[in-house]
Design an enzyme around this catalytic site. Structure first.
Site, mmCIF file in Angstrom:
data_model
loop_
_atom_site.group_PDB
_atom_site.id
_atom_site.type_symbol
_atom_site.label_atom_id
_atom_site.label_comp_id
_atom_site.label_asym_id
_atom_site.label_seq_id
_atom_site.Cartn_x
_atom_site.Cartn_y
_atom_site.Cartn_z
ATOM 1 N N TYR A 145 34.998 42.678 42.069
ATOM 2 C CA TYR A 145 34.461 41.734 41.085
ATOM 3 C C TYR A 145 33.156 41.181 41.627
ATOM 4 O O TYR A 145 33.070 40.820 42.800
ATOM 5 C CB TYR A 145 35.461 40.597 40.873
ATOM 6 C CG TYR A 145 35.032 39.529 39.894
ATOM 7 C CD1 TYR A 145 34.698 38.245 40.335
ATOM 8 C CD2 TYR A 145 34.972 39.782 38.532
ATOM 9 C CE1 TYR A 145 34.310 37.250 39.444
ATOM 10 C CE2 TYR A 145 34.586 38.792 37.626
ATOM 11 C CZ TYR A 145 34.257 37.537 38.096
ATOM 12 O OH TYR A 145 33.862 36.551 37.207
ATOM 13 N N ASP A 240 28.166 42.746 48.445
ATOM 14 C CA ASP A 240 28.484 41.478 47.784
ATOM 15 C C ASP A 240 29.330 40.659 48.767
ATOM 16 O O ASP A 240 30.540 40.870 48.874
ATOM 17 C CB ASP A 240 29.241 41.743 46.481
ATOM 18 C CG ASP A 240 29.593 40.432 45.787
ATOM 19 O OD1 ASP A 240 29.959 40.475 44.593
ATOM 20 O OD2 ASP A 240 29.524 39.368 46.437
ATOM 21 N N LYS A 268 29.636 30.631 47.265
ATOM 22 C CA LYS A 268 30.777 29.903 47.834
ATOM 23 C C LYS A 268 30.416 29.075 49.081
ATOM 24 O O LYS A 268 29.786 28.029 48.959
ATOM 25 C CB LYS A 268 31.915 30.899 48.103
ATOM 26 C CG LYS A 268 32.438 31.560 46.801
ATOM 27 C CD LYS A 268 33.624 32.451 47.032
ATOM 28 C CE LYS A 268 33.935 33.293 45.805
ATOM 29 N NZ LYS A 268 34.769 32.631 44.801
HETATM 30 P P1 KE4 Z 1 30.656 32.985 40.898
HETATM 31 O O1 KE4 Z 1 29.767 33.336 39.745
HETATM 32 O O2 KE4 Z 1 32.070 32.694 40.437
HETATM 33 O O3 KE4 Z 1 30.084 31.876 41.796
HETATM 34 O O4 KE4 Z 1 30.741 34.240 41.862
HETATM 35 C C1 KE4 Z 1 31.112 35.483 41.317
HETATM 36 C C2 KE4 Z 1 31.652 36.376 42.426
HETATM 37 C C3 KE4 Z 1 30.844 37.357 42.938
HETATM 38 N N1 KE4 Z 1 31.267 38.165 43.935
HETATM 39 C C4 KE4 Z 1 32.507 38.013 44.468
HETATM 40 C C5 KE4 Z 1 32.951 38.929 45.567
HETATM 41 C C6 KE4 Z 1 33.380 37.011 43.976
HETATM 42 O O5 KE4 Z 1 34.627 36.880 44.496
HETATM 43 C C7 KE4 Z 1 32.943 36.168 42.946
HETATM 44 C C8 KE4 Z 1 33.827 35.087 42.344
HETATM 45 N N2 KE4 Z 1 35.141 34.973 42.884
HETATM 46 C C9 KE4 Z 1 36.143 34.445 41.960
HETATM 47 C C10 KE4 Z 1 37.501 34.445 42.649
HETATM 48 N N3 KE4 Z 1 37.819 35.667 43.296
HETATM 49 C C11 KE4 Z 1 35.778 33.092 41.481
HETATM 50 C C12 KE4 Z 1 36.914 32.301 40.855
HETATM 51 C C13 KE4 Z 1 36.742 32.189 39.365
HETATM 52 O O6 KE4 Z 1 36.279 33.165 38.704
HETATM 53 O O7 KE4 Z 1 37.102 31.095 38.844
#
Ligand code: KE4
Length: 432
Positions: A145, A240, A268
């Site tokens: 993701y 990523d 994060k």
């Molecule tokens: P954000 O747009 O949520 O800040 O980041 C996206 C993203 C990009 N790359 C990786 C590897 C990620 O894990 C994420 C976002 N992680 C999720 C949980 N695995 C965020 C939680 C959510 O969607 O509420």
């Protein structure tokens, strides 16, 4: 039975205001078969819901809170900065401080651009890769993701895996067609794609440690193979590291395995709990970004002093490597003791752990979990059953089988002890 009156009352109101009552799908607790908690406050490794229930927290806001909640030095940095103003839409010294800390820790990031989320970072990185190569296609991995940018919502992990939405509606077919999907840890699947489409592939984007199908560790030759394959075909390799950045060591997982991607995305932890993302890499690519070059990317709150200060305060604390040793010890003890608990309960399970990240898979047979197919064989219903009982015992795991639990620097050995005992009680009650 967990007292949840206030959470349920608030959730009813939330459902009238926000789709599914949430601002992000995985918070809906749907996949663990219950209504979501409303968290009122948090400190250290504890969160407290609106019904005054206390939990040992392994969500950590999905990764940013590596220091634990409300860390005094981070809170102080936020307060002191806020007193001078939160955002100016202009340059501020704080953005230089955070950019310098990150680029010093991750040498492959010769230049960096701050954005406001991991999604923005990943979207910008592939736009840059497409501009640099003049090609349109990207390769991602099933179960990984990279945020909710259109190009990534094809066989994605995290909430899409949780809700069984392999690919999102609303993504134009033209965009989805430019996203090619390979199998994580299967270099041959990537070689086959390059054999067919190599000249059109702008980039491969990969989570160097997969954290959105539950935790799946890379085979050593997998990442090194991607590095060689992309270099041979003139494609951009994007790590990523939104989850792994400053999680596995002070820097990126790339430091750990000594592999240099062309671009890296972060999020994060670098925001210390405030909204920050970043992308960066070789000068040759980054100097194509406006206003220097023709790749446009912008953001009202990008580099705002408040978020920069929270991120810088967090990284300055993490510079003391003792924290990573402590996280490794805590992770090792938790993993080893949970293994014993599950074996004593005569249950099939797989615990994948790396440093302070872990996932417990409820599989039907005793197998290792190293790829998406094995992940899909895990029993997420059973995870939900276990989850609800564990919550009653005061332990708060991510409300999805396809996410990662995070240990923070605030977890003491006493908290690990209480966690292990809660797991033992949970398994006992489920086996009754
Ligand atoms: P954000 O747009 O949520 O800040 O980041 C996206 C993203 C990009 N790359 C990786 C590897 C990620 O894990 C994420 C976002 N992680 C999720 C949980 N695995 C965020 C939680 C959510 O969607 O509420």
């Amino acid at each position: 039975m967990l007292k949840m009156d206030k959470s349920q009352e608030l959730f009813a109101v939330a459902c009238g205001l926000m789709p599914g009552g949430v601002n992000s799908p995985v918070r809906a607790f749907k996949s663990v078969g219950m209504e979501p908690l409303f968290i009122e406050k948090a400190a250290g490794c504890r969160v407290y819901d609106v019904d005054q229930n206390e939990y040992i927290d392994y969500v950590g806001s999905w990764g940013p809170l590596i220091l634990g909640h409300s860390h005094p030095q981070v809170v102080e940095a936020i307060i002191k900065t806020a007193e001078k103003g939160t955002s100016f839409g202009a340059l501020c010294p704080e953005e230089i401080e955070l950019a310098a800390l990150i680029t010093a820790a991750i040498p492959s990031m010769e230049k960096i651009r701050m954005v406001n989320s991991g999604t923005e970072a990943a979207m910008s990185a592939i736009r840059l890769a497409r501009a640099y190569t003049g090609r349109d296609k990207i390769v991602k991995f099933a179960g990984c993701y990279h945020g909710h940018g259109d190009s990534f919502l094809v066989q994605a992990g995290s909430g899409m895996l949780t809700f069984g939405i392999p690919s999102s509606s609303g993504v134009p077919s033209g965009i989805a067609e430019d996203t090619l999907v390979a199998d994580y840890n299967d270099l041959l699947s990537v070689e086959r794609i390059f054999a067919e489409e190599g000249p059109d592939i702008a980039a491969v984007i990969v989570e160097p440690v997969a954290g959105n199908m539950g935790l799946v560790l890379p085979r050593r030759e997998f990442l090194a193979g991607l590095r060689k394959l992309t270099a041979d075909h003139g494609a951009v390799l994007i790590f990523d590291e939104v989850i792994t950045g400053f999680r596995t060591c002070y820097g990126g997982f790339q430091n750990f395995v000594d592999i240099s991607p062309d671009l890296t995305t972060l999020g994060k932890i670098i925001g210390g709990g405030l909204p920050v993302g970043a992308y960066g890499g070789k000068k040759e690519l980054m100097d194509m970004v406006a206003p220097l070059g023709t790749v446009y990317q912008a953001g009202t709150l990008s580099g705002n002093p408040l978020a920069m200060a929270a991120g810088a305060a967090t990284l300055k604390i993490l510079q003391n490597n003792d924290w990573y040793e402590r996280l490794e010890v805590a992770g090792y003890i938790l993993g080893a003791r949970l293994k014993k608990v599950f074996e004593d309960a005569d249950r099939y399970y797989t615990i994948n752990r790396f440093g302070s990240m872990f996932t417990i898979f409820f599989n039907e047979q005793d197998e290792t979990i190293e790829d998406y197919e094995a992940v899909r064989r895990s029993n997420d219903e059973e995870y939900g059953r276990f989850y609800r009982q564990l919550l009653e015992e005061g332990v708060y795991l991510p409300p999805s089988q396809f996410e990662v639990g995070f240990i923070s620097c605030a977890h003491e050995l006493e908290d690990i002890d209480r966690t292990v005992n809660a797991f033992a009680r949970t398994l006992e009650k489920l086996n009754q």
